[in-house]
Write an enzyme that holds these catalytic residues in place. Structure first.
Site, PDB file in Angstrom:
ATOM      1  N   SER A 157      10.498  40.363   2.554  1.00 48.38           N
ATOM      2  CA  SER A 157      10.279  40.433   1.111  1.00 48.38           C
ATOM      3  C   SER A 157       9.947  39.044   0.601  1.00 48.38           C
ATOM      4  O   SER A 157      10.696  38.094   0.855  1.00 48.38           O
ATOM      5  CB  SER A 157      11.517  40.974   0.402  1.00 48.38           C
ATOM      6  OG  SER A 157      11.261  41.165  -0.971  1.00 48.38           O
ATOM      7  N   CYS A 197      21.191  44.392  -5.471  1.00 50.44           N
ATOM      8  CA  CYS A 197      20.600  45.723  -5.584  1.00 50.44           C
ATOM      9  C   CYS A 197      21.644  46.831  -5.704  1.00 50.44           C
ATOM     10  O   CYS A 197      21.298  48.002  -5.714  1.00 50.44           O
ATOM     11  CB  CYS A 197      19.701  46.003  -4.371  1.00 50.44           C
ATOM     12  SG  CYS A 197      18.297  44.881  -4.245  1.00 50.44           S
TER      13      CYS A 197
END
Length: 394
Positions: A209, A338
């Site tokens: 990412s 998250c």
């Protein structure tokens, strides 16, 4: 009163966009360089987009030690993990009527929730236990494996604690006991500091990412070995060799490649420099904050990423501590950025056997390439004072 000066120690959540990356992305849209078309087209503007996209793909592949054809661009780590877990499971279900998924108890929510979704449609899932450091034991894995296993998901390094898994040993165990099973490793947190060519050699699927290493938010990649058979998770124009449809973000891919280039060039010096600052912060906080608990045992055989420091602070509530530190300009987090709900208990700490009352005061400090000695000095001045004030009820 909220202060204006920020001491940013939350690089594991997102690392600020590096100027060099921003410049590389701006050049993609520079009017003087010509129009940027859709990379699936055939006219000059499309050809320029396709050239930039494939150059970026080449760089991502080199960073991972893979063939460019294995690299699929995605919207980030979550999409990559979803595709890596659910894609092979769906293919196995269609091919032989079942899929068996193993994943470690400390995986990112993107992996855990994908596995839970698979279980809801009747696929078999099993959570691999970890020890007090959050490490998967190869012997435990070996006893769990069988010829029915479709895939095994074990992250390269944990996003909350920074603990590195013994990935080569785990991969070797899978190859010996379940040679047809795929191994997926979430390398999102490890990428800034770990040589993934070596660390993930033998893994079938590897995710990245961009925003975890100074690149843009909303861009990631998944390396998929040629032997992997998977079903796509989104459909449309058949881009990325029909593995991930959707018009590619060319500028984002260029940004990811630029960030990886910087990381690779700086790895030898950045890691030790960041680790030295992390250790100074750790030692100072353990001295100054009474009862502060080092989450990962000092005797743990596995290493920890250079930028991660995870502590549990008794006598304070995590969210209250984070807010109070934020008001003083010290940016840290309680764990996974998250997780749904700020007060949600950490599944990682629970799997490591951390008592709930201790885990309630968990805080993650994460350093990056831009962390300075002044940042450490300020954290060492602010954190103990804030903890003391909260304990007094002030």
């Amino acid at each position: 009163m909220v202060v204006n000066t920020l001491t940013y120690l939350d690089h594991a959540a997102t690392t600020p966009l590096r100027p060099e990356v921003a410049a590389a992305m701006a050049a993609v849209h520079d009017a003087g360089a010509g129009a940027l078309g859709n990379p699936t087209g055939s006219h000059p503007a499309a050809q320029r987009a396709r050239r930039l996209l494939e150059e970026a793909r080449d760089e991502v592949a080199a960073f991972l030690g893979r063939d460019p054809g294995e690299v699929v661009f995605t919207s980030g780590g979550t999409e990559s993990a979803n595709l890596a877990v659910s894609g092979p499971a769906e293919a196995a279900r269609h091919d032989r009527g079942e899929a068996v998924l193993l994943y470690s108890a400390v995986e990112h929510p993107a992996v855990r929730e994908a596995a839970r979704a698979a279980a809801k449609v009747g696929l078999h899932t099993f959570e691999l236990p970890v020890d007090a450091a959050g490490i998967v034991d190869p012997d435990v894995l070996a006893r769990t494996l069988s010829a029915r296993v479709t895939s095994v998901s074990v992250m390269t390094a944990n996003n909350e604690t920074g603990v590195l898994q013994p990935l080569p040993d785990l991969i070797e165990t899978v190859r010996r006991r379940a040679p047809h099973a795929y191994v997926f490793t979430d390398a999102v947190q490890a990428a800034p500091f770990v040589d993934l060519v070596e660390a993930t050699a033998g893994a079938d699927l590897v995710s990245l990412s961009a925003h975890k290493l100074g690149g843009p938010v909303g861009v990631g990649a998944l390396a998929i070995a040629p032997r992997v058979v998977l079903e796509p998770r989104q459909y449309g124009g058949g881009q990325e060799r029909e593995r991930r449809s959707g018009t590619q973000d060319v500028a984002g891919a260029v940004g990811l490649a630029a960030a990886l280039r910087l990381v690779a060039a700086e790895r030898a010096t950045a890691g030790p420099r960041v680790a030295a600052r992390r250790d100074r912060l750790r030692d100072g906080l353990l001295r100054a904050v009474e009862g502060a608990h080092r989450t990962v045992p000092a005797s743990a055989a596995a290493g920890v990423l250079p930028g991660h420091l995870h502590l549990c602070v008794p006598g304070v509530e995590r969210e209250e501590l984070l807010v109070a530190l934020g008001e003083q300009g010290v940016c840290v987090s309680g764990g996974s950025s998250c997780a749904s709900g700020a007060l949600q208990p950490s599944h990682v700490l629970a799997a490591m056997g951390i008592a709930p009352e201790l885990a309630a005061g968990a805080v993650r400090f994460s350093l990056g390439y831009g962390t300075t000695d002044d940042d450490i000095d300020r954290a060492l001045a602010v954190v103990p004072a804030v903890v003391a004030a909260l304990r007094r009820g002030g």
